[in-house]
Design an enzyme around this catalytic site. Structure first.
Site, mmCIF file in Angstrom:
data_model
loop_
_atom_site.group_PDB
_atom_site.id
_atom_site.type_symbol
_atom_site.label_atom_id
_atom_site.label_comp_id
_atom_site.label_asym_id
_atom_site.label_seq_id
_atom_site.Cartn_x
_atom_site.Cartn_y
_atom_site.Cartn_z
ATOM 1 N N HIS A 70 0.833 -1.203 0.000
ATOM 2 C CA HIS A 70 0.000 0.000 0.000
ATOM 3 C C HIS A 70 0.869 1.254 0.000
ATOM 4 C CE1 HIS A 70 0.516 0.791 4.370
ATOM 5 N NE2 HIS A 70 0.389 -0.508 4.548
ATOM 6 N N ASP A 72 -0.228 4.329 1.099
ATOM 7 C CA ASP A 72 -0.615 5.333 2.087
ATOM 8 C C ASP A 72 0.065 5.107 3.428
ATOM 9 O OD1 ASP A 72 -2.226 2.981 2.381
ATOM 10 O OD2 ASP A 72 -3.622 4.100 3.634
ATOM 11 N N GLU A 126 -5.115 1.815 2.656
ATOM 12 C CA GLU A 126 -5.096 0.615 3.505
ATOM 13 C C GLU A 126 -5.245 0.964 4.978
ATOM 14 O OE1 GLU A 126 -3.390 -2.529 6.082
ATOM 15 O OE2 GLU A 126 -2.667 -0.477 5.810
ATOM 16 N N GLU A 127 -4.781 2.158 5.370
ATOM 17 C CA GLU A 127 -4.711 2.504 6.787
ATOM 18 C C GLU A 127 -6.015 3.072 7.350
ATOM 19 O OE1 GLU A 127 -2.380 1.543 8.493
ATOM 20 O OE2 GLU A 127 -0.452 1.658 7.467
ATOM 21 N N GLU A 155 4.059 -6.247 3.772
ATOM 22 C CA GLU A 155 3.919 -5.617 5.087
ATOM 23 C C GLU A 155 5.190 -5.880 5.907
ATOM 24 O OE1 GLU A 155 1.805 -3.677 6.437
ATOM 25 O OE2 GLU A 155 -0.125 -3.903 5.409
ATOM 26 N N HIS A 329 3.302 3.078 12.741
ATOM 27 C CA HIS A 329 2.395 4.114 13.274
ATOM 28 C C HIS A 329 2.976 4.881 14.447
ATOM 29 C CE1 HIS A 329 -1.255 1.565 11.646
ATOM 30 N NE2 HIS A 329 -0.286 1.749 10.745
#
Length: 352
Positions: A70, A72, A126-127, A155, A329
């Protein structure tokens, strides 16, 4: 427009990608750069769908594999632009998962005649909520673009292979009471007090650790929200505890819901969100070959990822990528540069 040089060292390319801000919903600039870089490669067919980009070889190989990542990131937290400190690259999205995206792009450039046909998928959103997920949209509207014998979701896994993923179920468990004036509490029934039984059951819960396709998962059942109360002088008649159940991929969503309803027998249980897990599928030939040829260690994926979307399409998939999942994150998110070069080397060896 940002230009990405796919001949750059993979660690430099990672930094360049990180420095293109792409918080969920704002991926256009990065998607434009990815698309332009891929369209410059004559051995690839390129498709743009929203802010998702798909590139494919079409060499008539006996097997097709798919690499997905992804574009984003979560919202910025004072962590752009990127910076290097020794063998670490810091910045938003370094580990989740622009290092993986950089590896995908390098493979797309270097593998002009791979031993297997390859599909590279770069997708948006995705987030955030699943309804906006670019891979979900492709699975529903362009499933032919995701057809493959095996898929690798890039990932962050710390360079390990994480098989399958857990399912997730969120429910609201309601304790009921009867309103009354707080000065005459005995005339009512306090729903917040009644919710203590819900919490007691959760405290006593012993998580199952089932083995699925040779990998051990660790389930979890936890309160994540609690709400109740009417006013400062009113005995509440309702208290809702929101519970998240992370279940191993040997259960379906229906079986997970049945388990939770039985666990909270006597209380109203309302499902509000669910996503199925994915079995590891490591017994399948393509998956076995990937494990053998990369030489990476294998463990169960504790959490939900988009491998479940591939599973729903009948495509076995694993998680594998540079970066540490525990750093995703965070404000001080970083990726170890040797993990990026190692992932590039292992995947090149597998696909050459």
């Amino acid at each position: 427009m940002t230009t990405l040089d796919l001949q750059m060292d993979v660690t430099d390319l990672t930094a360049a990608i990180v420095d293109v801000e792409s918080v969920s919903g704002n991926e256009k600039a990065l998607a434009d750069a990815v698309e332009a870089a891929l369209r410059a490669l004559p051995h690839l067919e390129v498709v743009r769908d929203g802010d998702s980009v798909i590139a494919r070889t079409d060499l008539g190989r006996a097997e097709r594999v798919l690499l997905a990542g992804h574009l984003d990131t979560v919202p910025l937290n004072g962590n752009l632009p990127s910076r290097r400190e020794g063998d670490r690259l810091y910045g938003c999205g370094t580990t989740d998962m622009k290092a993986g995206v950089a590896v995908q792009l390098r493979l797309a450039a270097l593998l002009t005649e791979p031993s297997r046909d390859v599909t590279y998928v770069f997708y948006e959103c995705e987030e955030i909520e699943a309804a906006r997920n670019g891979l979900k949209r492709l699975a529903e509207t362009r499933p032919e673009l995701l057809a493959a014998d095996f898929a690798v979701l890039m990932e962050p896994t710390g360079g390990l292979i994480e098989g399958g993923c857990q399912g997730t179920l969120r429910v609201e468990v309601t304790a009921c009471g009867e309103r009354a004036h707080s000065a005459r509490a005995w005339m009512g029934s306090n729903a917040i007090h009644a919710a203590a039984e819900i919490l007691d059951r959760l405290r006593a819960y012993e998580p199952a650790q089932p083995v699925v396709d040779g990998l051990e998962y660790h389930e979890g059942l936890n309160a994540v929200f609690i709400s109740g109360g009417v006013a400062g002088n009113v005995i509440p008649d309702e208290c809702v505890v929101t519970v998240n159940y992370r279940f191993a991929p040997d259960k379906s969503v229906d079986e997970a819901e049945e388990y939770v309803r039985a666990f909270f027998d006597g209380f109203e249980v309302k499902p509000v969100d669910a996503a199925p897990g994915a079995r590891p599928g490591l017994h399948r030939p393509a998956a076995r070959a990937f494990v053998a040829e990369t030489g990476a260690d294998v463990r169960a994926k504790l959490g939900w990822t988009d491998v479940a979307r591939f599973d729903s399409l009948g495509v076995p998939a694993v998680n594998y990528g540079p970066g540490h999942p525990t750093l995703a994150h965070t404000r001080d998110e970083y990726v170890d540069l040797p993990l990026i070069t190692d992932a590039e080397s292992r995947l090149l060896a597998w696909l050459r």
